[in-house]
Design a protein around this motif. Sequence first.
Motif, PDB file in Angstrom:
ATOM      1  N   HIS A 223       0.809  -1.222   0.000  1.00  0.00           N
ATOM      2  CA  HIS A 223       0.000   0.000   0.000  1.00  0.00           C
ATOM      3  C   HIS A 223       0.853   1.288   0.000  1.00  0.00           C
ATOM      4  O   HIS A 223       0.533   2.248  -0.701  1.00  0.00           O
ATOM      5  CB  HIS A 223      -0.907  -0.065   1.234  1.00  0.00           C
ATOM      6  CG  HIS A 223      -1.619   1.182   1.565  1.00  0.00           C
ATOM      7  ND1 HIS A 223      -2.859   1.477   1.061  1.00  0.00           N
ATOM      8  CD2 HIS A 223      -1.272   2.232   2.351  1.00  0.00           C
ATOM      9  CE1 HIS A 223      -3.239   2.649   1.525  1.00  0.00           C
ATOM     10  NE2 HIS A 223      -2.296   3.131   2.317  1.00  0.00           N
TER      11      HIS A 223
ATOM     12  N   HIS B 278       1.088   4.460  -2.841  1.00  0.00           N
ATOM     13  CA  HIS B 278       0.929   5.913  -2.686  1.00  0.00           C
ATOM     14  C   HIS B 278       1.880   6.675  -3.620  1.00  0.00           C
ATOM     15  O   HIS B 278       1.631   7.822  -3.970  1.00  0.00           O
ATOM     16  CB  HIS B 278       1.214   6.337  -1.240  1.00  0.00           C
ATOM     17  CG  HIS B 278       0.000   6.324  -0.354  1.00  0.00           C
ATOM     18  ND1 HIS B 278      -1.132   7.046  -0.634  1.00  0.00           N
ATOM     19  CD2 HIS B 278      -0.247   5.677   0.817  1.00  0.00           C
ATOM     20  CE1 HIS B 278      -2.025   6.853   0.333  1.00  0.00           C
ATOM     21  NE2 HIS B 278      -1.523   6.020   1.215  1.00  0.00           N
TER      22      HIS B 278
ATOM     23  N   SER C 297       1.309  10.065   5.577  1.00  0.00           N
ATOM     24  CA  SER C 297      -0.132   9.888   5.770  1.00  0.00           C
ATOM     25  C   SER C 297      -0.422   9.738   7.251  1.00  0.00           C
ATOM     26  O   SER C 297       0.425  10.038   8.094  1.00  0.00           O
ATOM     27  CB  SER C 297      -0.619   8.673   4.990  1.00  0.00           C
ATOM     28  OG  SER C 297      -0.262   7.515   5.695  1.00  0.00           O
TER      29      SER C 297
ATOM     30  N   HIS D  60       1.794   6.366   7.918  1.00  0.00           N
ATOM     31  CA  HIS D  60       3.191   6.210   7.531  1.00  0.00           C
ATOM     32  C   HIS D  60       3.865   7.521   7.149  1.00  0.00           C
ATOM     33  O   HIS D  60       3.223   8.432   6.641  1.00  0.00           O
ATOM     34  CB  HIS D  60       3.354   5.194   6.383  1.00  0.00           C
ATOM     35  CG  HIS D  60       2.067   4.861   5.687  1.00  0.00           C
ATOM     36  ND1 HIS D  60       1.397   3.683   5.876  1.00  0.00           N
ATOM     37  CD2 HIS D  60       1.304   5.565   4.834  1.00  0.00           C
ATOM     38  CE1 HIS D  60       0.286   3.678   5.180  1.00  0.00           C
ATOM     39  NE2 HIS D  60       0.201   4.808   4.531  1.00  0.00           N
TER      40      HIS D  60
ATOM     41  N   ASP E 167      -6.267   7.404   0.508  1.00  0.00           N
ATOM     42  CA  ASP E 167      -6.342   5.999   0.079  1.00  0.00           C
ATOM     43  C   ASP E 167      -7.378   5.801  -1.027  1.00  0.00           C
ATOM     44  O   ASP E 167      -8.491   6.303  -0.934  1.00  0.00           O
ATOM     45  CB  ASP E 167      -6.682   5.123   1.285  1.00  0.00           C
ATOM     46  CG  ASP E 167      -5.563   5.137   2.317  1.00  0.00           C
ATOM     47  OD1 ASP E 167      -4.444   5.543   1.965  1.00  0.00           O
ATOM     48  OD2 ASP E 167      -5.819   4.733   3.461  1.00  0.00           O
TER      49      ASP E 167
HETATM   50 ZN    ZN Z   1      -2.471   5.260   2.951  1.00  0.00          ZN
END
Ligand code: ZN
Length: 347
Positions: free
Chosen positions: A113, A117, A138, A141, A310
């Motif tokens: 994931h 991004h 984010s 992260h 997302d």
């Molecule tokens: Zn994310």
Amino acid sequence: MSEPLVLGIESTCDETGFALVRGRELLADVTATSMDAHERFGGIIPEIASRAHLESFLPTLEAALGAAGVELADVDAIAVAAGPGLIGPLTVGTAGAKALAVATGKPIYGVNHVIGHVAVDELVNGPFPERFIALVVSGGHSSLLSVTDIATGVRELGSTLDDAAGEAFDKVGRLLGLPYPGGPHIDRLARIGNPEAIAFPRGLKNVKDPERYRYDFSFSGLKTAVARYVESLEARGEPLPVEDIAASFSEAVNDVLTRKALDAAAHHGADTLVIGGGFSANSRLRELAAERAEEYGITVRIPPIRYCTDNGAMIAALGSACLRAGLAPSPLDFGNDSSMDLSRAIA
Ligand code: ZN
Ligand code: KG4
């Protein structure tokens, strides 16, 4: 022959995202969110998010196929986020994706994931250069990556040692009594306040071995400094200068993020910085990155906000890149990985 059609499925947190990508062309991107159901709890409740993914899975899939004007049978490969993320939500997405793969006989890629991004940027800003630096920021992260190939050549240079940038904003939002998620509210207030009003710490500045932490971040000390500042004013019965606190805090976070990202680009001989993740919606990050990149002669690429939060497009984009790189699909028994290693694009 036209390039393969990839279905991307995202369910790492509160968004259920489905998208269709052909090569680097985005055909459809549909997202359902359960954020409304989490707002009153001041954070994402995994159980609630998981149920919402289950309910949204098929309707969102149908909507994406309809918007792209294709059938499930037209899809050449399925990509689904296998991590990092919340295990319950991830399990709904990967189990659903595996069911689709078995039913259709199509290959499945369990993808990373966080790398997604970054990958999504190609859909809007065109093919990546041979080498670049990526900053992924984010709620979950904050990482600096050195990238030569998005599917096979990602190296993590550093990451946050404690809170992610968005998480720090959300926590400070709570301290200031703002609704959840606090990030966008602090961003709005920061634009009115004075970023130099309060000298908040920059984090990892006075460590013993600065070279070791050159590309790492730490925001928990900063968050504590804001908490102390707020407590001391409250103890004296003084009103909170909310705009100045927001602006000074925002400046401390974005100063470090942009300085380290551009230092990494200069040090690694990269002339491009790609920024992704929900926090890249932050207006001061965009402004400061553009301003400082110009001094360095570095090009900054940031996708539009809807592709920073997302979404399914980022997963389809990375699946598509994996196909281009000739990577073998994931085995059908691949697991979810809540803290998936950034050196691997697929499970
Ligand atoms: Zn994310
Ligand atoms: O990527 P994302 O949608 O979900 C995660 O994977 O975490 O990012 C959401 C995070 C939240 O922490 C939210 O407060 C933050 O991004 N965020 C912002 C802004 N818009 C979203 N933070 C600061 N300024 C913003 N404008």
